[in-house]
Design a protein around this motif. Sequence first.
Motif, PDB file in Angstrom:
ATOM      1  N   ARG A   1       0.836  -1.210   0.000  1.00  0.00           N
ATOM      2  CA  ARG A   1       0.000   0.000   0.000  1.00  0.00           C
ATOM      3  C   ARG A   1       0.868   1.257   0.000  1.00  0.00           C
ATOM      4  NH1 ARG A   1      -5.361  -2.091   3.305  1.00  0.00           N
ATOM      5  NH2 ARG A   1      -5.297  -4.116   2.281  1.00  0.00           N
TER       6      ARG A   1
ATOM      7  N   SER B   1      -0.244  -4.277   9.033  1.00  0.00           N
ATOM      8  CA  SER B   1      -1.524  -4.583   9.645  1.00  0.00           C
ATOM      9  C   SER B   1      -1.445  -4.577  11.169  1.00  0.00           C
ATOM     10  CB  SER B   1      -1.865  -5.989   9.217  1.00  0.00           C
ATOM     11  OG  SER B   1      -3.056  -6.175   8.777  1.00  0.00           O
TER      12      SER B   1
ATOM     13  N   ARG C   1      -1.187   0.958  10.634  1.00  0.00           N
ATOM     14  CA  ARG C   1      -0.946   1.983   9.612  1.00  0.00           C
ATOM     15  C   ARG C   1       0.347   1.596   8.919  1.00  0.00           C
ATOM     16  NH1 ARG C   1       0.871   6.419  14.290  1.00  0.00           N
ATOM     17  NH2 ARG C   1       1.499   4.728  15.651  1.00  0.00           N
TER      18      ARG C   1
ATOM     19  N   HIS D   1      -6.702   8.065  -2.652  1.00  0.00           N
ATOM     20  CA  HIS D   1      -7.831   7.554  -1.860  1.00  0.00           C
ATOM     21  C   HIS D   1      -8.127   6.110  -2.217  1.00  0.00           C
ATOM     22  CE1 HIS D   1      -8.894  11.423  -0.037  1.00  0.00           C
ATOM     23  NE2 HIS D   1      -8.482  11.939  -1.175  1.00  0.00           N
TER      24      HIS D   1
ATOM     25  N   TRP E   1      -6.481   3.220  -0.629  1.00  0.00           N
ATOM     26  CA  TRP E   1      -6.435   2.386   0.563  1.00  0.00           C
ATOM     27  C   TRP E   1      -6.691   3.263   1.791  1.00  0.00           C
ATOM     28  CZ3 TRP E   1      -6.292  -2.268  -1.362  1.00  0.00           C
ATOM     29  CH2 TRP E   1      -5.538  -2.524  -2.517  1.00  0.00           C
ATOM     30  N   PRO E   2      -7.205   2.644   2.868  1.00  0.00           N
ATOM     31  CA  PRO E   2      -7.369   3.430   4.107  1.00  0.00           C
ATOM     32  C   PRO E   2      -6.045   4.084   4.530  1.00  0.00           C
ATOM     33  CG  PRO E   2      -8.258   1.191   4.377  1.00  0.00           C
ATOM     34  CD  PRO E   2      -7.654   1.248   3.017  1.00  0.00           C
ATOM     35  N   GLU E   3      -4.923   3.365   4.268  1.00  0.00           N
ATOM     36  CA  GLU E   3      -3.606   3.868   4.670  1.00  0.00           C
ATOM     37  C   GLU E   3      -3.206   5.132   3.915  1.00  0.00           C
ATOM     38  OE1 GLU E   3      -4.363   0.779   4.054  1.00  0.00           O
ATOM     39  OE2 GLU E   3      -3.662  -0.475   5.715  1.00  0.00           O
ATOM     40  N   ASP E   4      -3.930   5.440   2.838  1.00  0.00           N
ATOM     41  CA  ASP E   4      -3.604   6.676   2.131  1.00  0.00           C
ATOM     42  C   ASP E   4      -3.849   7.897   3.009  1.00  0.00           C
ATOM     43  OD1 ASP E   4      -2.707   5.406  -0.190  1.00  0.00           O
ATOM     44  OD2 ASP E   4      -4.739   5.249  -1.008  1.00  0.00           O
ATOM     45  N   ASP E   5      -4.622   7.698   4.079  1.00  0.00           N
ATOM     46  CA  ASP E   5      -4.844   8.793   5.038  1.00  0.00           C
ATOM     47  C   ASP E   5      -3.591   9.127   5.850  1.00  0.00           C
ATOM     48  OD1 ASP E   5      -7.473   9.217   4.395  1.00  0.00           O
ATOM     49  OD2 ASP E   5      -8.271   7.897   5.968  1.00  0.00           O
ATOM     50  N   ASP E   6      -2.655   8.183   5.930  1.00  0.00           N
ATOM     51  CA  ASP E   6      -1.485   8.399   6.799  1.00  0.00           C
ATOM     52  C   ASP E   6      -0.841   9.768   6.571  1.00  0.00           C
ATOM     53  OD1 ASP E   6      -1.975   5.850   7.699  1.00  0.00           O
ATOM     54  OD2 ASP E   6      -0.090   4.966   7.001  1.00  0.00           O
TER      55      ASP E   6
ATOM     56  N   ASN F   1      -2.628  12.566   7.902  1.00  0.00           N
ATOM     57  CA  ASN F   1      -2.603  12.605   9.367  1.00  0.00           C
ATOM     58  C   ASN F   1      -1.213  12.897   9.926  1.00  0.00           C
ATOM     59  OD1 ASN F   1      -5.324  12.011   9.492  1.00  0.00           O
ATOM     60  ND2 ASN F   1      -4.984   9.788   9.508  1.00  0.00           N
TER      61      ASN F   1
END
Length: 689
Positions: free
Chosen positions: A184, A208, A212, A240, A242-247, A250
């Motif tokens: 990811r 996992s 993150r 946008h 994977w959820p990890e793209d938010d890292d 953040n």
Amino acid sequence: MGLLALGTALDWPDAKQQAHLVRSWGIKQLLEIWNKAKGKERDAMLWGDEVEYLVVTYSKDDPKVLLSLRQADILQALASDKSLSKEGCAPPLPDGPHPQSSQPPPVFHPEFGRFMLEATPGKPWGIEFKELLEVEPNMKLRRCIAKDHMLPNEYPITLTTFPRLGSPGVFTDPFYPVSGPKLRSQFVPDEIANPHIRFPTLAANIRSRRGRKVQVNVPVFRDEKTPWPWRDPTVNYDLHQWPEDDDVRNGAAPDNFIHMDAMAFGMGSCCLQITFQAKNLTEGRQMYDQLSPLGPIMLALTAATPVYKGFLADTDVRWNQISKAVDDRTAEELGEKPLVNDRWRIPKSRYASNSTYISEDPRLRPEYLDPDLVIDENIKRQLLDGGMDDRLATHFAHLFIRDPIVIFNEDLKELDLNKTDHFENIQSTNWQHMRFKPPPADNSIGWRVEFRPMEIQITDFENAAFSVFMVLVTRVILSFDLNFYIPIKKVDENMETAHARDAVLTRKFYFRRNLFPATRKSRSPGSGTSTPIPSRPPTPTGPVEDEYRLMSINEIINGTAYARATTSSSSVPEPEEDEDEDFPGLIPLVESYLDSVNVDVVTRCELATYLDLIRKRASGELWTAARWIRHFVARHPAYQRDSTVGERITRDLVEAVVKIGQCEASGERFRGLCGEEVPLLEKLLAGFR
Ligand code: ADP
Ligand code: MG
Ligand code: MG
Ligand code: MG
Ligand code: MG
Ligand code: MG
């Protein structure tokens, strides 16, 4: 690494369920081998090195260099070649009577990166001094054989990292788009990792478990025209998938840091490791402890990693980046959230400097031990009940605080005490700078200690020099019964210090003042010593802080006398009051040792060329590869003084390294054969005699 078992690798949620079982079986396997092997005596003093390579594509007319992802094909070609001793690869031997090589063909191993290769000698080296002279020709042979099983435009090179790994655009051959389900990563494709299921699972399960992506942030080197504050221009804040793209949204990518987000940025680095077999358990534990404080010193001395993802870094070595690249700690374990689901706060990544001393040496004072050591008390109890002593039980109970990351379903059917697979699962994913290796399940070989901090060097001459130096230092430690103990916390601090740019010349490291303790009978360092070894009044129970002081690497390696003569105008801070006391230096100790044993003149002369490299590296007369690469980048016409290492610079750097390899292979250690490469080489090597 051994043969990779095939099977069904569990995804993290399932693996987590089985972690306890793997640990408990691992401990049973450890006790089995402990009870079988604890009394082993008189194992031979063997040792072996491991050299890791990047495989790059390069040709004279191609404006781009790439990482070749053909590891599997290359290993296949090597495996199916029965002889592996091509005529074109006859090892160039040193001057004088040649040692009779009894070496079988070298062994090639896969590594994490699909662009990597590892090579070891066909069998471990023995105790004979003459054998030390076989190491360099053997390393050259390995490189030559590897090249022989590659395409004409592929080369094995020994840079620690590929300067543009993870840069925008194309950096692999073949090309794959970034951001796959396993890593990811927004910078590297999943195909960057060895495709064997173990490796992508390792990366995915670390991510996992952690909750993150890994965050590998390296301070950027601020040059004249580097915009400041600096924002990594390669980070994409608008993904946008994977959820990890938010890292990164953040705060994963702070200003003034090169931001990387995948295991490949760490485990894709090449190093030089040395494994020693001890004659018995006691000696193995002694070697483990005594070599440990040398880790940061050797890391700084071999510094070779100044570029990441197309930018100059403000650090010179790979260590912390690997540490962060495999840091699987949860927010709770990191202390960012209150402990609810996890068992403890853990101060270090599973890739980090050592946290234990393991010897029962009376010179090991309790004050040296890590006060923050986390252990699994339950596991320690099982080990004590199984007959292991407290100190070693503590060591393994510390390693076993970690979860196994890759578990194969097929291995969970029944416990096999004739194997060590579950023990090795935890042991081999504790990447500390030393590793204590128990014998394998069949007890066929002895207790071994692995020295892991060194960075791979550009030439085999250097790689041989550092390997041979570590072998000689180990012999000196054992034969003079030297004491290098300092508190583990100070070794940790030294490890951080080793990261600084040019730490070898500009920093000081905590080091033990007196290597010859009076509390224990030390054998004579030999008669015809070239350097007198100072003796010191005994201070057996004084404050621990008085036992060590800050020293430059020049002092540690060459001794204070040599250092005073060579650092008059260096950038090392002025010595403080008590800091100009005499320290013998490791090289003078090695020389005293060589004087005290029987070494023929030819061997001694060859060994001297290796010691000379180390000596001059420590004094600054020769450069580290890190410094050399920085210099190469700085004077390149395409460099804009903005910290960016673009494609042209990368291409020319790789070309220079390939040419250095060719010129080294041409033999005779560069004398007159390297033409225009000479100016490139002369800062790096002592080979111009
Ligand atoms: P790992 O990757 O687990 O560290 P490798 O098998 O790749 O282990 O290599 C370890 C090194 O140890 C190699 O150089 C090998 O030659 C060497 N070696 C193998 N057997 C022994 C032994 N009995 N004593 C010392 N070194 C050994
Ligand atoms: Mg290996
Ligand atoms: Mg390995
Ligand atoms: Mg390796
Ligand atoms: Mg490695
Ligand atoms: Mg190894």
